[in-house]
Design an enzyme around this catalytic site. Sequence first.
Site, PDB file in Angstrom:
ATOM      1  N   LYS A 126      26.152  79.796  96.839  1.00  0.00           N
ATOM      2  CA  LYS A 126      26.308  78.693  95.892  1.00  0.00           C
ATOM      3  C   LYS A 126      27.235  79.095  94.740  1.00  0.00           C
ATOM      4  O   LYS A 126      28.142  78.347  94.372  1.00  0.00           O
ATOM      5  CB  LYS A 126      24.940  78.278  95.338  1.00  0.00           C
ATOM      6  CG  LYS A 126      23.861  77.978  96.386  1.00  0.00           C
ATOM      7  CD  LYS A 126      24.203  76.793  97.241  1.00  0.00           C
ATOM      8  CE  LYS A 126      23.023  76.360  98.106  1.00  0.00           C
ATOM      9  NZ  LYS A 126      22.579  77.360  99.090  1.00  0.00           N
ATOM     10  N   LYS A 161      19.852  72.053  93.534  1.00  0.00           N
ATOM     11  CA  LYS A 161      19.518  72.900  94.676  1.00  0.00           C
ATOM     12  C   LYS A 161      19.286  74.334  94.221  1.00  0.00           C
ATOM     13  O   LYS A 161      19.891  74.807  93.257  1.00  0.00           O
ATOM     14  CB  LYS A 161      20.612  72.845  95.748  1.00  0.00           C
ATOM     15  CG  LYS A 161      22.025  73.060  95.254  1.00  0.00           C
ATOM     16  CD  LYS A 161      23.020  72.752  96.377  1.00  0.00           C
ATOM     17  CE  LYS A 161      24.448  72.774  95.881  1.00  0.00           C
ATOM     18  NZ  LYS A 161      25.414  72.418  96.941  1.00  0.00           N
ATOM     19  N   ARG A 211      32.307  71.236 107.262  1.00  0.00           N
ATOM     20  CA  ARG A 211      32.283  72.690 107.406  1.00  0.00           C
ATOM     21  C   ARG A 211      33.641  73.128 107.964  1.00  0.00           C
ATOM     22  O   ARG A 211      34.051  72.681 109.038  1.00  0.00           O
ATOM     23  CB  ARG A 211      31.142  73.107 108.332  1.00  0.00           C
ATOM     24  CG  ARG A 211      31.195  74.550 108.834  1.00  0.00           C
ATOM     25  CD  ARG A 211      31.108  75.595 107.725  1.00  0.00           C
ATOM     26  NE  ARG A 211      29.958  75.438 106.864  1.00  0.00           N
ATOM     27  CZ  ARG A 211      28.721  75.866 107.148  1.00  0.00           C
ATOM     28  NH1 ARG A 211      28.489  76.482 108.307  1.00  0.00           N
ATOM     29  NH2 ARG A 211      27.736  75.697 106.285  1.00  0.00           N
ATOM     30  N   ARG A 226      29.523  66.893 108.990  1.00  0.00           N
ATOM     31  CA  ARG A 226      28.091  66.713 109.253  1.00  0.00           C
ATOM     32  C   ARG A 226      27.623  65.493 108.456  1.00  0.00           C
ATOM     33  O   ARG A 226      27.803  65.434 107.231  1.00  0.00           O
ATOM     34  CB  ARG A 226      27.331  67.976 108.864  1.00  0.00           C
ATOM     35  CG  ARG A 226      27.753  69.192 109.683  1.00  0.00           C
ATOM     36  CD  ARG A 226      27.388  70.486 109.036  1.00  0.00           C
ATOM     37  NE  ARG A 226      28.081  70.661 107.764  1.00  0.00           N
ATOM     38  CZ  ARG A 226      27.859  71.678 106.935  1.00  0.00           C
ATOM     39  NH1 ARG A 226      26.971  72.601 107.242  1.00  0.00           N
ATOM     40  NH2 ARG A 226      28.519  71.765 105.807  1.00  0.00           N
ATOM     41  N   ARG A 234      20.419  65.000 102.966  1.00  0.00           N
ATOM     42  CA  ARG A 234      21.055  66.211 103.465  1.00  0.00           C
ATOM     43  C   ARG A 234      21.790  65.953 104.774  1.00  0.00           C
ATOM     44  O   ARG A 234      21.243  65.357 105.695  1.00  0.00           O
ATOM     45  CB  ARG A 234      20.002  67.299 103.660  1.00  0.00           C
ATOM     46  CG  ARG A 234      19.227  67.629 102.401  1.00  0.00           C
ATOM     47  CD  ARG A 234      17.978  68.418 102.712  1.00  0.00           C
ATOM     48  NE  ARG A 234      17.048  67.655 103.547  1.00  0.00           N
ATOM     49  CZ  ARG A 234      15.937  68.152 104.069  1.00  0.00           C
ATOM     50  NH1 ARG A 234      15.627  69.415 103.847  1.00  0.00           N
ATOM     51  NH2 ARG A 234      15.153  67.405 104.813  1.00  0.00           N
ATOM     52  N   ASP A 274      32.137  74.646 102.680  1.00  0.00           N
ATOM     53  CA  ASP A 274      31.584  73.293 102.691  1.00  0.00           C
ATOM     54  C   ASP A 274      32.386  72.443 101.722  1.00  0.00           C
ATOM     55  O   ASP A 274      32.506  72.784 100.532  1.00  0.00           O
ATOM     56  CB  ASP A 274      30.103  73.295 102.301  1.00  0.00           C
ATOM     57  CG  ASP A 274      29.220  73.872 103.401  1.00  0.00           C
ATOM     58  OD1 ASP A 274      29.728  74.076 104.518  1.00  0.00           O
ATOM     59  OD2 ASP A 274      28.028  74.106 103.145  1.00  0.00           O
ATOM     60  N   GLU A 282      30.206  74.787  98.564  1.00  0.00           N
ATOM     61  CA  GLU A 282      29.564  76.056  98.878  1.00  0.00           C
ATOM     62  C   GLU A 282      30.507  76.908  99.709  1.00  0.00           C
ATOM     63  O   GLU A 282      31.407  76.396 100.385  1.00  0.00           O
ATOM     64  CB  GLU A 282      28.243  75.865  99.652  1.00  0.00           C
ATOM     65  CG  GLU A 282      27.152  75.161  98.877  1.00  0.00           C
ATOM     66  CD  GLU A 282      25.831  75.108  99.640  1.00  0.00           C
ATOM     67  OE1 GLU A 282      25.677  75.884 100.616  1.00  0.00           O
ATOM     68  OE2 GLU A 282      24.973  74.305  99.259  1.00  0.00           O
ATOM     69  N   ASN A 284      29.829  79.729 102.548  1.00  0.00           N
ATOM     70  CA  ASN A 284      28.791  80.355 103.368  1.00  0.00           C
ATOM     71  C   ASN A 284      29.308  81.657 103.957  1.00  0.00           C
ATOM     72  O   ASN A 284      30.247  81.661 104.759  1.00  0.00           O
ATOM     73  CB  ASN A 284      28.368  79.394 104.482  1.00  0.00           C
ATOM     74  CG  ASN A 284      27.720  78.138 103.936  1.00  0.00           C
ATOM     75  OD1 ASN A 284      26.519  78.072 103.768  1.00  0.00           O
ATOM     76  ND2 ASN A 284      28.550  77.141 103.643  1.00  0.00           N
TER      77      ASN A 284
END
Length: 315
Positions: A126, A161, A211, A226, A234, A274, A282, A284
């Site tokens: 994050k 979050k 993504r 997504r 979400r 993301d 984000e 990842n």
Amino acid sequence: MTIKLGVVMDPISAIDVEQDSTMAMLLEAEKRGWQLYYMEQKDLFIKDSVPMARMRKLSVFVEQEQWFELTEAEEVALSSLNVILMRKDPPVDLEYIYATHILELAEAAGALVLNRPQSLRDANEKLFAAWFPECCPPTVVAKDAALLQDFIQTHKKVVLKPLHGMGGMGVFQVEAGDLNSNVIIETLTQNGSCFIMAQKFIPEIKAGDKRILMINGEPIPYAVARIAAQGELRANLHAGGSWRTQPLTKRDREICAKVGPVLRAKGLWFVGLDVIGGYLTEINVTSPTCIREVMAATEVDPAKLLLDFIAKELK
């Protein structure tokens, strides 16, 4: 030379074999004739300053009924491996941190570790996006309720979050005037003892949370968008979202161009960005997914490209 590849992952017996990105990597390695070795985080240890593991030889198969076989565990020095994939899912807790220290010793002894252990510690998924402010939406990271409430009042609709979760775990949408906002903040911050992230709500989430997979700082040319299920905030596939692939946009490529050189310099060789509505939300770095989705819908095979990169690095 036969390449010896070790993988540190969550129990292979419990994976979604059709969707799991680590499984895609292992199948590609098996196809190349690489020797595979399986470890869970609990199998790592240090003995007289030597990083070691109780590892088992692994075979993987395309078949859905029996997708793996393991031999009996043996105590082996991690330096006997050419490459180690650290694919343990978050949370990045103290046990995860300790595991990266063991893997860093293995790196010092000559093994190629993906991603680099020090960078796994440094790059919170994050917080790392804050290194690229021109790419990010308005964001606050705080544990102070007044700061968080002020952010909500300023931006009217925000997403809250935790900093350690994955798969949409613990994500809340909050609006100004929401009577639940105080208790949500109290819960997520554990009454002001934990930092959390607040980001301005991006309405383009309706078109998908994209993504983008990065290999050695370069993007795969297709993003996996997504899309949240009806009645769900979400978009994560773990939370029941659907997906579609789409070519990268000009803005996607601008973000990748900003982030890519930093990823490469830090040894973050396989990463998932993301992106929502032109904003980086984000980065990842622990166990990015969506290899299988790209493979299913396009001519691109990220697992093959990743192992091509590994093979080149080992030379």
